[in-house]
Design a protein around this motif. Structure first.
Motif, mmCIF file in Angstrom:
data_model
loop_
_atom_site.group_PDB
_atom_site.id
_atom_site.type_symbol
_atom_site.label_atom_id
_atom_site.label_comp_id
_atom_site.label_asym_id
_atom_site.label_seq_id
_atom_site.Cartn_x
_atom_site.Cartn_y
_atom_site.Cartn_z
ATOM 1 N N ASN A 1 14.129 -26.976 -45.830
ATOM 2 C CA ASN A 1 14.519 -26.422 -44.542
ATOM 3 C C ASN A 1 13.372 -26.370 -43.559
ATOM 4 O O ASN A 1 13.491 -25.808 -42.493
ATOM 5 C CB ASN A 1 15.127 -25.029 -44.720
ATOM 6 C CG ASN A 1 14.178 -24.085 -45.438
ATOM 7 O OD1 ASN A 1 13.038 -24.436 -45.695
ATOM 8 N ND2 ASN A 1 14.687 -22.907 -45.772
ATOM 9 N N SER A 2 12.231 -26.958 -43.935
ATOM 10 C CA SER A 2 11.116 -27.025 -42.991
ATOM 11 C C SER A 2 11.068 -28.347 -42.266
ATOM 12 O O SER A 2 10.147 -28.642 -41.534
ATOM 13 C CB SER A 2 9.793 -26.815 -43.736
ATOM 14 O OG SER A 2 9.594 -27.844 -44.672
ATOM 15 N N SER B 1 2.477 -34.127 -42.212
ATOM 16 C CA SER B 1 1.795 -32.997 -41.572
ATOM 17 C C SER B 1 0.343 -33.342 -41.253
ATOM 18 O O SER B 1 -0.143 -33.048 -40.161
ATOM 19 C CB SER B 1 1.863 -31.766 -42.475
ATOM 20 O OG SER B 1 1.143 -30.693 -41.911
ATOM 21 N N TRP C 1 6.274 -30.017 -34.289
ATOM 22 C CA TRP C 1 5.346 -29.073 -34.911
ATOM 23 C C TRP C 1 6.093 -28.018 -35.714
ATOM 24 O O TRP C 1 7.108 -27.483 -35.288
ATOM 25 C CB TRP C 1 4.481 -28.409 -33.847
ATOM 26 C CG TRP C 1 3.196 -27.888 -34.393
ATOM 27 C CD1 TRP C 1 2.889 -26.602 -34.731
ATOM 28 C CD2 TRP C 1 2.035 -28.650 -34.679
ATOM 29 N NE1 TRP C 1 1.614 -26.525 -35.214
ATOM 30 C CE2 TRP C 1 1.056 -27.769 -35.198
ATOM 31 C CE3 TRP C 1 1.716 -30.001 -34.566
ATOM 32 C CZ2 TRP C 1 -0.209 -28.191 -35.585
ATOM 33 C CZ3 TRP C 1 0.460 -30.432 -34.945
ATOM 34 C CH2 TRP C 1 -0.497 -29.532 -35.450
ATOM 35 N N ASP C 2 5.559 -27.730 -36.889
ATOM 36 C CA ASP C 2 6.081 -26.684 -37.757
ATOM 37 C C ASP C 2 4.907 -25.783 -38.122
ATOM 38 O O ASP C 2 4.023 -26.184 -38.873
ATOM 39 C CB ASP C 2 6.703 -27.311 -39.011
ATOM 40 C CG ASP C 2 7.409 -26.293 -39.896
ATOM 41 O OD1 ASP C 2 6.983 -25.123 -39.906
ATOM 42 O OD2 ASP C 2 8.377 -26.664 -40.580
ATOM 43 N N ASP C 3 4.889 -24.571 -37.570
ATOM 44 C CA ASP C 3 3.745 -23.682 -37.788
ATOM 45 C C ASP C 3 3.542 -23.344 -39.256
ATOM 46 O O ASP C 3 2.400 -23.165 -39.697
ATOM 47 C CB ASP C 3 3.921 -22.399 -36.971
ATOM 48 C CG ASP C 3 3.843 -22.658 -35.473
ATOM 49 O OD1 ASP C 3 2.769 -23.039 -34.998
ATOM 50 O OD2 ASP C 3 4.867 -22.505 -34.783
ATOM 51 N N LYS C 4 4.628 -23.262 -40.028
ATOM 52 C CA LYS C 4 4.486 -22.960 -41.454
ATOM 53 C C LYS C 4 3.861 -24.119 -42.209
ATOM 54 O O LYS C 4 3.100 -23.928 -43.150
ATOM 55 C CB LYS C 4 5.854 -22.620 -42.054
ATOM 56 C CG LYS C 4 6.459 -21.327 -41.534
ATOM 57 C CD LYS C 4 7.802 -21.054 -42.193
ATOM 58 C CE LYS C 4 8.406 -19.748 -41.678
ATOM 59 N NZ LYS C 4 9.735 -19.473 -42.298
ATOM 60 N N LEU C 5 4.191 -25.321 -41.796
ATOM 61 C CA LEU C 5 3.707 -26.520 -42.482
ATOM 62 C C LEU C 5 2.388 -27.019 -41.904
ATOM 63 O O LEU C 5 1.473 -27.403 -42.640
ATOM 64 C CB LEU C 5 4.773 -27.619 -42.378
ATOM 65 C CG LEU C 5 4.556 -28.900 -43.179
ATOM 66 C CD1 LEU C 5 4.616 -28.598 -44.676
ATOM 67 C CD2 LEU C 5 5.616 -29.927 -42.818
ATOM 68 N N ASP C 6 2.267 -26.988 -40.574
ATOM 69 C CA ASP C 6 1.113 -27.588 -39.904
ATOM 70 C C ASP C 6 0.051 -26.578 -39.494
ATOM 71 O O ASP C 6 -1.047 -26.973 -39.093
ATOM 72 C CB ASP C 6 1.580 -28.335 -38.642
ATOM 73 C CG ASP C 6 2.678 -29.354 -38.946
ATOM 74 O OD1 ASP C 6 2.687 -29.870 -40.072
ATOM 75 O OD2 ASP C 6 3.509 -29.607 -38.064
ATOM 76 N N GLY C 7 0.367 -25.283 -39.552
ATOM 77 C CA GLY C 7 -0.568 -24.268 -39.088
ATOM 78 C C GLY C 7 -0.486 -24.090 -37.577
ATOM 79 O O GLY C 7 0.411 -24.610 -36.919
ATOM 80 N N LYS C 8 -1.427 -23.362 -37.019
ATOM 81 C CA LYS C 8 -1.466 -23.170 -35.579
ATOM 82 C C LYS C 8 -1.883 -24.468 -34.894
ATOM 83 O O LYS C 8 -2.738 -25.206 -35.400
ATOM 84 C CB LYS C 8 -2.455 -22.060 -35.211
ATOM 85 C CG LYS C 8 -2.017 -20.677 -35.635
ATOM 86 C CD LYS C 8 -0.843 -20.171 -34.828
ATOM 87 C CE LYS C 8 -1.206 -19.866 -33.390
ATOM 88 N NZ LYS C 8 -0.055 -19.326 -32.619
ATOM 89 N N LYS D 1 13.978 -25.228 -35.136
ATOM 90 C CA LYS D 1 12.547 -25.461 -35.004
ATOM 91 C C LYS D 1 12.145 -25.526 -33.532
ATOM 92 O O LYS D 1 12.905 -26.017 -32.691
ATOM 93 C CB LYS D 1 12.147 -26.788 -35.679
ATOM 94 C CG LYS D 1 12.308 -26.778 -37.199
ATOM 95 C CD LYS D 1 11.354 -25.818 -37.876
ATOM 96 C CE LYS D 1 11.588 -25.745 -39.361
ATOM 97 N NZ LYS D 1 10.713 -24.739 -40.016
#
Length: 434
Positions: free
Chosen positions: A113-114, A298, A326-333, A372
């Protein structure tokens, strides 16, 4: 791009342009000098350049070679591995199109789900030709390949009254051709006419979309960073449009992209205000799919974000907007330097800001649940300040629907769903002078 769709490469045979071993045979023959395909009745000289017919040994025999397609621009015989003519860059006939779409099955693991914007690239990024010194310009301290110097349709900075605000739109227009493409692009045109942005950043433009936009009434008010010839030679791409004076535009391919992704940059002159640099990109997309479901890219996305920001950071007034995937959980800030801000976080604190949202976008309600914030604006502003940001394209197109087949517990159900301009929502940013 929808999380339930991806692109697959296909080849469809087109009518082969055959070269004859003799001009007297029943097939046309290709001139060895200008490559024009002469009719069988043209036995002695080429109809175009009057070059005498070559000896049989010097003429190619297509029936024994790799299948070829004849360029409609210059008639050069290209092999099917060429996605554009080797001589003039013209794309192959529609009958040999390399584009196609295919549904992902509903067997996608629910744990994924990411996933962000999901599709396979149209083609791998080809090696770029070495750039001449004359083709390189400096933008924010980095060298990029110049696309063109633009004679702007916009208002020159030395004329007219100073602008009270500058509006910038970013929109992933969704290149899915089989889902009401013309009607969706017209709806995006209506949004442009409604909001009248001074600058537009588009992602996932294909030649067919470019042509629809180019024939629209609103198009003549803008200068485009991508020429017609360049658009016809591309698979899918980003482009920018400007109502204000566009001094130049440039494009630089990311070093690590296998999807042909790049950074497009334009320098614009805002009447009565400081110059502004605007950039857009479509960072590497997550591509979960068989046989592996962990192709999230990522690391590539983070590297591209750093590369883009490094190119832009020297400019005192810069706006970077686009589909960041961009996915903050996967890619970070997101890697923002000092003085840079994420516009949505600053102006809409507490609002999750999903621009890809299967719950809010009823066109995607038949897809697996996914929300997202893929599309973003980042700014570094010395002479402007943030005025506001809003989502656009959230309303269904009146009177339009489509049928989606969905497999549920082994049964196939048909869902009638509304149509929106895109699978993404757009973002409209307003800047004010300090």
């Amino acid at each position: 791009m929808s999380a339930s769709r991806f692109l697959r490469l296909i080849t469809k045979p087109a009518p082969l342009a055959m070269s004859s071993s003799s001009p007297s045979s029943s097939s046309s023959w290709s001139c060895t000098k200008c490559t024009f395909l002469n009719s069988p009745s043209q036995k002695l000289n080429c109809m175009i350049c009057l070059t005498p017919v070559s000896t049989p040994s010097s003429l190619s025999v297509s029936s024994n070679d790799e299948p070829k397609w004849a360029c409609k621009g210059c008639t050069f015989l290209n092999t099917y591995k060429n996605s554009a003519c080797e001589i003039c860059g013209t794309r192959p006939p529609s009958s040999s199109s390399l584009l196609g779409f295919e549904d992902l099955t509903d067997s996608v693991p629910e744990s994924n789900n990411s996933v962000g914007s999901v599709f396979f690239p149209l083609r791998r990024c080809s090696k770029r030709k070495a750039m001449d010194d004359d083709d390189v310009i400096e933008v924010g301290g980095g060298s990029v390949k110049k696309i063109n110097e633009i004679e702007s349709k916009g208002v020159a900075s030395s004329s007219g009254e100073a602008f009270s605000c500058v509006k910038i739109l970013t929109y992933n227009v969704w290149f899915r051709e089989d889902l009401e493409l013309s009607n969706r692009m017209r709806a995006i045109g209506h949004l442009i006419q409604l909001h009248s942005p001074h600058l537009i950043c588009f992602q996932e433009v294909i030649p067919e979309i470019y042509e629809i936009f180019r024939k629209s009434n609103w198009w003549k008010e803008y200068t485009c960073s991508v020429s017609l010839d360049a658009a016809q030679s591309k698979g899918y791409f980003c482009m920018m449009l400007s109502k204000v004076g566009m001094k130049s535009s440039s494009c630089r391919s990311f070093r690590n992209s296998i999807m042909g992704r790049d950074l497009s940059v334009a320098e614009v002159e805002v009447p009565g205000r400081k110059a502004l640099v605007v950039a857009t990109s479509h960072l590497e997309s997550p591509c979960p799919g068989p046989p592996k479901w962990d192709q999230m890219f990522s690391r590539e996305r983070v590297e591209q974000a750093n590369e883009a920001v490094e190119m832009l950071r020297a400019n005192p007034n810069v706006v970077f907007g686009g589909d960041m995937n961009w996915d903050d959980k996967l890619d970070g800030k997101f890697p923002l330097p000092e003085k840079w801000v994420d516009v949505w976080e600053v102006l809409k604190p507490g609002d999750l800001g999903f621009t890809y949202d299967t719950k809010a976008n009823p066109m995607l309600s038949g897809n697996r649940a996914l929300q997202k914030r893929l599309d973003r604006f980042f700014c570094r502003l010395d002479d402007y300040k943030l005025g506001g940001v809003e989502m656009v394209g959230k309303e269904a197109i009146p009177g339009l629907s489509y049928v989606k087949e969905k497999r549920v517990r082994g049964d196939v159900k048909k869902l009638e769903l509304p149509v929106l301009p895109s699978d993404h929502f757009g973002l409209l940013l307003t800047l004010l002078p300090k």
